[in-house]
Design a protein around this motif. Sequence first.
Motif, PDB file in Angstrom:
ATOM      1  N   SER A   1       4.018 -15.353 -25.155  1.00  0.00           N
ATOM      2  CA  SER A   1       3.626 -16.936 -24.694  1.00  0.00           C
ATOM      3  C   SER A   1       1.972 -16.546 -23.446  1.00  0.00           C
ATOM      4  N   VAL A   2       2.504 -15.989 -22.829  1.00  0.00           N
ATOM      5  CA  VAL A   2       1.246 -15.396 -21.902  1.00  0.00           C
ATOM      6  C   VAL A   2      -0.106 -15.454 -22.791  1.00  0.00           C
ATOM      7  N   PRO A   3      -1.113 -16.427 -22.482  1.00  0.00           N
ATOM      8  CA  PRO A   3      -3.139 -16.278 -22.419  1.00  0.00           C
ATOM      9  C   PRO A   3      -3.157 -14.136 -22.550  1.00  0.00           C
ATOM     10  N   GLU A   4      -3.358 -13.547 -21.616  1.00  0.00           N
ATOM     11  CA  GLU A   4      -3.767 -12.308 -21.934  1.00  0.00           C
ATOM     12  C   GLU A   4      -3.186 -11.163 -22.626  1.00  0.00           C
ATOM     13  N   ALA A   5      -1.181 -11.559 -23.865  1.00  0.00           N
ATOM     14  CA  ALA A   5      -0.235 -10.834 -24.102  1.00  0.00           C
ATOM     15  C   ALA A   5      -0.821 -10.454 -25.525  1.00  0.00           C
ATOM     16  N   GLU A   6      -1.986 -10.921 -26.194  1.00  0.00           N
ATOM     17  CA  GLU A   6      -2.913 -10.005 -27.326  1.00  0.00           C
ATOM     18  C   GLU A   6      -3.744  -8.918 -26.862  1.00  0.00           C
ATOM     19  N   GLN A   7      -4.383  -9.628 -25.521  1.00  0.00           N
ATOM     20  CA  GLN A   7      -5.590  -8.468 -24.589  1.00  0.00           C
ATOM     21  C   GLN A   7      -5.136  -6.971 -24.268  1.00  0.00           C
ATOM     22  N   GLN A   8      -3.762  -7.548 -23.965  1.00  0.00           N
ATOM     23  CA  GLN A   8      -3.024  -6.066 -23.826  1.00  0.00           C
ATOM     24  C   GLN A   8      -2.086  -5.266 -24.061  1.00  0.00           C
ATOM     25  N   ALA A   9      -2.230  -5.608 -25.617  1.00  0.00           N
ATOM     26  CA  ALA A   9      -1.713  -5.096 -26.594  1.00  0.00           C
ATOM     27  C   ALA A   9      -2.790  -4.620 -27.158  1.00  0.00           C
ATOM     28  N   GLN A  10      -4.171  -4.844 -26.865  1.00  0.00           N
ATOM     29  CA  GLN A  10      -5.133  -4.858 -28.081  1.00  0.00           C
ATOM     30  C   GLN A  10      -5.613  -3.183 -26.781  1.00  0.00           C
ATOM     31  N   ALA A  11      -5.584  -3.340 -25.745  1.00  0.00           N
ATOM     32  CA  ALA A  11      -5.608  -2.128 -24.490  1.00  0.00           C
ATOM     33  C   ALA A  11      -5.313  -1.185 -24.935  1.00  0.00           C
ATOM     34  N   VAL A  12      -3.838  -1.531 -25.090  1.00  0.00           N
ATOM     35  CA  VAL A  12      -2.399  -0.168 -25.139  1.00  0.00           C
ATOM     36  C   VAL A  12      -3.160   0.365 -26.648  1.00  0.00           C
ATOM     37  N   GLN A  13      -3.645   0.367 -27.558  1.00  0.00           N
ATOM     38  CA  GLN A  13      -4.150   0.605 -28.783  1.00  0.00           C
ATOM     39  C   GLN A  13      -5.018   1.328 -28.387  1.00  0.00           C
ATOM     40  N   GLU A  14      -5.910   0.720 -28.083  1.00  0.00           N
ATOM     41  CA  GLU A  14      -6.927   1.432 -27.544  1.00  0.00           C
ATOM     42  C   GLU A  14      -6.677   2.581 -26.849  1.00  0.00           C
ATOM     43  N   TYR A  15      -6.311   2.365 -26.007  1.00  0.00           N
ATOM     44  CA  TYR A  15      -6.058   3.592 -24.430  1.00  0.00           C
ATOM     45  C   TYR A  15      -5.561   4.617 -25.420  1.00  0.00           C
ATOM     46  N   VAL A  16      -4.548   4.182 -26.641  1.00  0.00           N
ATOM     47  CA  VAL A  16      -3.527   6.107 -27.448  1.00  0.00           C
ATOM     48  C   VAL A  16      -4.491   5.686 -28.248  1.00  0.00           C
ATOM     49  N   ALA A  17      -5.463   5.686 -29.108  1.00  0.00           N
ATOM     50  CA  ALA A  17      -5.837   5.763 -30.070  1.00  0.00           C
ATOM     51  C   ALA A  17      -6.902   7.029 -29.835  1.00  0.00           C
ATOM     52  N   GLY A  18      -6.847   8.011 -30.673  1.00  0.00           N
ATOM     53  CA  GLY A  18      -7.885   9.247 -30.535  1.00  0.00           C
ATOM     54  C   GLY A  18      -7.068  10.505 -29.533  1.00  0.00           C
ATOM     55  N   THR A  19      -5.913  10.229 -29.280  1.00  0.00           N
ATOM     56  CA  THR A  19      -5.210  11.504 -28.281  1.00  0.00           C
ATOM     57  C   THR A  19      -5.033  12.409 -29.172  1.00  0.00           C
ATOM     58  N   PRO A  20      -5.496  13.326 -28.514  1.00  0.00           N
ATOM     59  CA  PRO A  20      -5.447  14.671 -29.020  1.00  0.00           C
ATOM     60  C   PRO A  20      -3.763  15.122 -28.658  1.00  0.00           C
ATOM     61  N   GLY A  21      -3.769  15.409 -30.228  1.00  0.00           N
ATOM     62  CA  GLY A  21      -2.432  16.616 -30.346  1.00  0.00           C
ATOM     63  C   GLY A  21      -1.352  15.165 -30.520  1.00  0.00           C
ATOM     64  N   PRO A  22      -0.257  15.699 -30.146  1.00  0.00           N
ATOM     65  CA  PRO A  22       1.133  14.772 -30.491  1.00  0.00           C
ATOM     66  C   PRO A  22       1.133  13.819 -29.506  1.00  0.00           C
ATOM     67  N   SER A  23       1.987  12.756 -29.992  1.00  0.00           N
ATOM     68  CA  SER A  23       2.054  11.753 -28.602  1.00  0.00           C
ATOM     69  C   SER A  23       2.652  11.182 -29.418  1.00  0.00           C
ATOM     70  N   ILE A  24       3.596  10.213 -27.930  1.00  0.00           N
ATOM     71  CA  ILE A  24       4.876   9.814 -28.563  1.00  0.00           C
ATOM     72  C   ILE A  24       4.151   8.224 -27.372  1.00  0.00           C
ATOM     73  N   LEU A  25       4.495   6.645 -28.021  1.00  0.00           N
ATOM     74  CA  LEU A  25       4.694   6.109 -26.998  1.00  0.00           C
ATOM     75  C   LEU A  25       5.728   4.964 -27.197  1.00  0.00           C
ATOM     76  N   ALA A  26       6.911   4.766 -26.147  1.00  0.00           N
ATOM     77  CA  ALA A  26       6.687   3.612 -26.114  1.00  0.00           C
ATOM     78  C   ALA A  26       7.488   2.676 -24.826  1.00  0.00           C
ATOM     79  N   GLY A  27       8.472   1.218 -25.089  1.00  0.00           N
ATOM     80  CA  GLY A  27       8.020   0.908 -24.017  1.00  0.00           C
ATOM     81  C   GLY A  27       9.136  -0.620 -24.380  1.00  0.00           C
ATOM     82  N   ASP A  28       9.147  -1.994 -23.942  1.00  0.00           N
ATOM     83  CA  ASP A  28       9.180  -2.888 -24.080  1.00  0.00           C
ATOM     84  C   ASP A  28       7.993  -3.068 -24.548  1.00  0.00           C
ATOM     85  N   LEU A  29       7.905  -4.031 -25.438  1.00  0.00           N
ATOM     86  CA  LEU A  29       6.724  -4.977 -25.709  1.00  0.00           C
ATOM     87  C   LEU A  29       6.097  -6.182 -25.864  1.00  0.00           C
ATOM     88  N   ASN A  30       7.559  -6.640 -25.639  1.00  0.00           N
ATOM     89  CA  ASN A  30       7.697  -7.973 -26.078  1.00  0.00           C
ATOM     90  C   ASN A  30       7.104  -9.229 -27.643  1.00  0.00           C
TER      91      ASN A  30
END
Length: 886
Positions: A780-809
């Motif tokens: 319901s928070v207006p910037e929630a979609e922007q935050q999710a997109q920012a996370v995607q952009e931040y982790v994209a292209g990570t070299p080698g194996p990676s794990i993403l975890a957390g409360d995405l709501n």
Amino acid sequence: MSASIGGTTSSAAPATTAASPPETAVQIVPKPVSMTAGQGAFTLTAGTRIRATSPEERAVASSLAADLAPATGFQFEISSGSAQPGDIQLVLADPGTLGADTTHEGYQLDVTEGRITLVAPTQQGLFHGVQSIRQLLPAWIDSSVVRPGPWRIPAVSITDYPRYAYRGVMVDIARHYQTPETVEEIIDQASSYKLNTLHLHLSDDQGFRVVINGFPRLTEIGGRGSVGTQGRTMDPGGFWTQQQYRDVVAYAKAHAMDVVPEVDSPSHNNAIEMSEYGDTTNPLLDGHPQDIACGYKNPPVWNYTIDVGYSGMCPNSANTWAIYTAITNQLAAMSSSPYYHLGGDEAHPFTAAQFADFMKRQTQIVQATGKTPMGWADGYATVAGTTPPPGSIAESWARGAKDGAAAVQKGMKVVMAPADHAYLDQAYPNDTSGLGLNWACKGCDLDVNYNWDPGSFTGVPDSSVLGVEGALWSETTRTLKDWQYLLFPRLLAISELGWSPKASRTGVTSPAFQDFSGRVAAQGARFQAAGVNFYPTSQVPWPITGVGVGATADSDGQVSGTIARVSAPGIALGNLSATIDWGDHSEPTNATISGISPKPGRVNGLYDLAGDHAYHSNGSHTVTVTVTASNGASGTFTVRLAPGGEPPNGHVRVLTLNIHHGADAAGDFDITRAAEVIKASGADVVNLQEVDRNYSSRSNNIDEPAYLAKALNMRVAYGAWLHSPGEYGDAILTKGDITESRTQLLPTNAGSEQRGILEATMTVKGRTFHDYVTHLAYPSVPEAEQQAQAVQEYVAGTPGPSILAGDLNLHPDDPAVRALSGEYTDVWAVAGDGPGLTEPAPSPTERIDYIFASPGVRVRSAAVMTSSTVSDHYPVVADLSLPSDR
């Protein structure tokens, strides 16, 4: 009654309307034309290759490899050339056994101990044959995480082809909006049961759902609402871009399904009227679009009830035809089916002459696109003066198919969808979920959907039947889980009616229904393994069965914790008990079963089964589990424990948990409870949300990350950002070495809580990888979609194996979660509404805590620690195998 299913022996609940399948039965839905059992079984292994040469063969081979990889953990090589022992060969050719197949969708499948050979004359036939291969494997092949196998396929020879050319499912995204990703989930499931048509109801009185170039108001205004909104305060609606529509069409095509678009006319179009009535500046209209309104209300008004038949577009308005021509031309150009559905029913505001005139002109527009017109027989074929062109298609929904008979008299082919048998939006008997209507069938169970024949209605000979369709109208459904609950297992009945040979379907005690319900029973564990919601009807003898999770004993022979997952559809947790025979001549012990029980509108998921034991000697062990229900049903299955010892390098256990600032279920501060639960999980890496650092009002000045790190003998990386320094942050704990960590803030509007993503580079058990943890804002928070997109952009292209975890709501159907799943493999998600918890997950979010693993990271097992109440969230754990960096 007992049955051997997927390597387990199960005893079904007593029932008077269904019998368990025979022990040697092949449990395929829809039932093949002919099957001959062979001797032995083919075993799928890591060395199995898929032989495919032509582009069509390789496309299906890639689909098969992708379907089998998650549960097996195998990366299948696809190569050309002749099949060798242990291979699966796909051949695009005439097998010489399909002479009776007029659809060219049949296949010949031969399974021996040495190889599998699938031959079909078309790519569609190969795809359908692959679905049979999947159903021949144990039910756990549909799991999204690695299961231990073995992956055996019984030797069999199958000759198979469909009865009808059109085998469809209609979904309504107009009355309640659904995302493209939700519809793709339905494509996955429908195509696996050999349905070949997706009918999309794209527009109705409550909403218009696809962008039409030149008419932006159709979605800007017409896409805003849904049934029940009355001012759009409860359900904001939504719409697809044209690219999203094309993507769904392409996705369906890759799954051997064509898409039929429907925009109803001349009625069921209040959303169009509301959008275009005031579109006075549109250069494609004449400046006076008010002349489009021929419904009962002029000017039109929004009506978000389930009423029908009150709206209408005027046939004598040039603006009407400018709008409908644009809609028809653009949707037809983007759709793969030869048919375009123009609606045509319940047009109450019109005289017969007006209706016939409208249908004539709309039919001409459809024909000009090269498509064959298709419409609801009750209207398009029944209203006096209508003249559908020869070869056009009528969809019959009326009881007794009198509308279909009228269509036959006009030379039309008929798709049978009688509402009292094929409308899958009708409520189940004695169901309290609030899902489904009851105007067509009061309490429709599976037998109602199965016990009829499309080619046996008066006036509609089988030669005039093009096929069948199950229709899911969406007045009462808001989520994918709602859709699945009404669709399954009923859609399987529609699938069998469209594909399998004609049978004597006379009632619940008939041999045909008994056989069908037994084969449906085998789908229960498949549904649960895949996370598909369904109605656990008592007409089906759902077996109790289970699968190991790859558990091991330690170097001292100690076994503790979850060893299996249990499928027991529709049985509440409190009605189950279990014993474990550890296979070492010791006395069997009682097992602990945990999980979330079924509730109205939601079947239970797989249950976790745990036990403790000490072996006197090291080595592998086979244990026998018996699960018993209070109603007399029981199931027995075996689980293999690997030899004792420490897990090898690269095997890492990851946990994620929102500890709710250290509060327990009563809201009291109890960080020691969190430490105990984390320690019991055996996690190597812990991703925490809502931890505090010396913040007096919530954590009594305790540095929670430091406290946990000391209590667990782990290292810590920490990032905090909300309200004031040290409050409401994220932390990563690890048994390994952290070489680098950093925090990146996420987009946040003024006055909102600041959010971020914490990254740590670490080495654990000989593997170096990146670990990310985040906690996103509520949807319901207006910037929630922007935050999710920012996370995607931040982790994209990570070299080698990676794990993403957390409360995405975020719900798994949310586009942001889907986008992250494109970067990663979704391991698990869990509801934050367990018993005794202080804050249920925000509706309609059902699963909010995630662990994602990057490509190349093997998911060995995953589970929700439902017996470990720490806060308002359950801990989620996943066992991962990380690749070597050498």
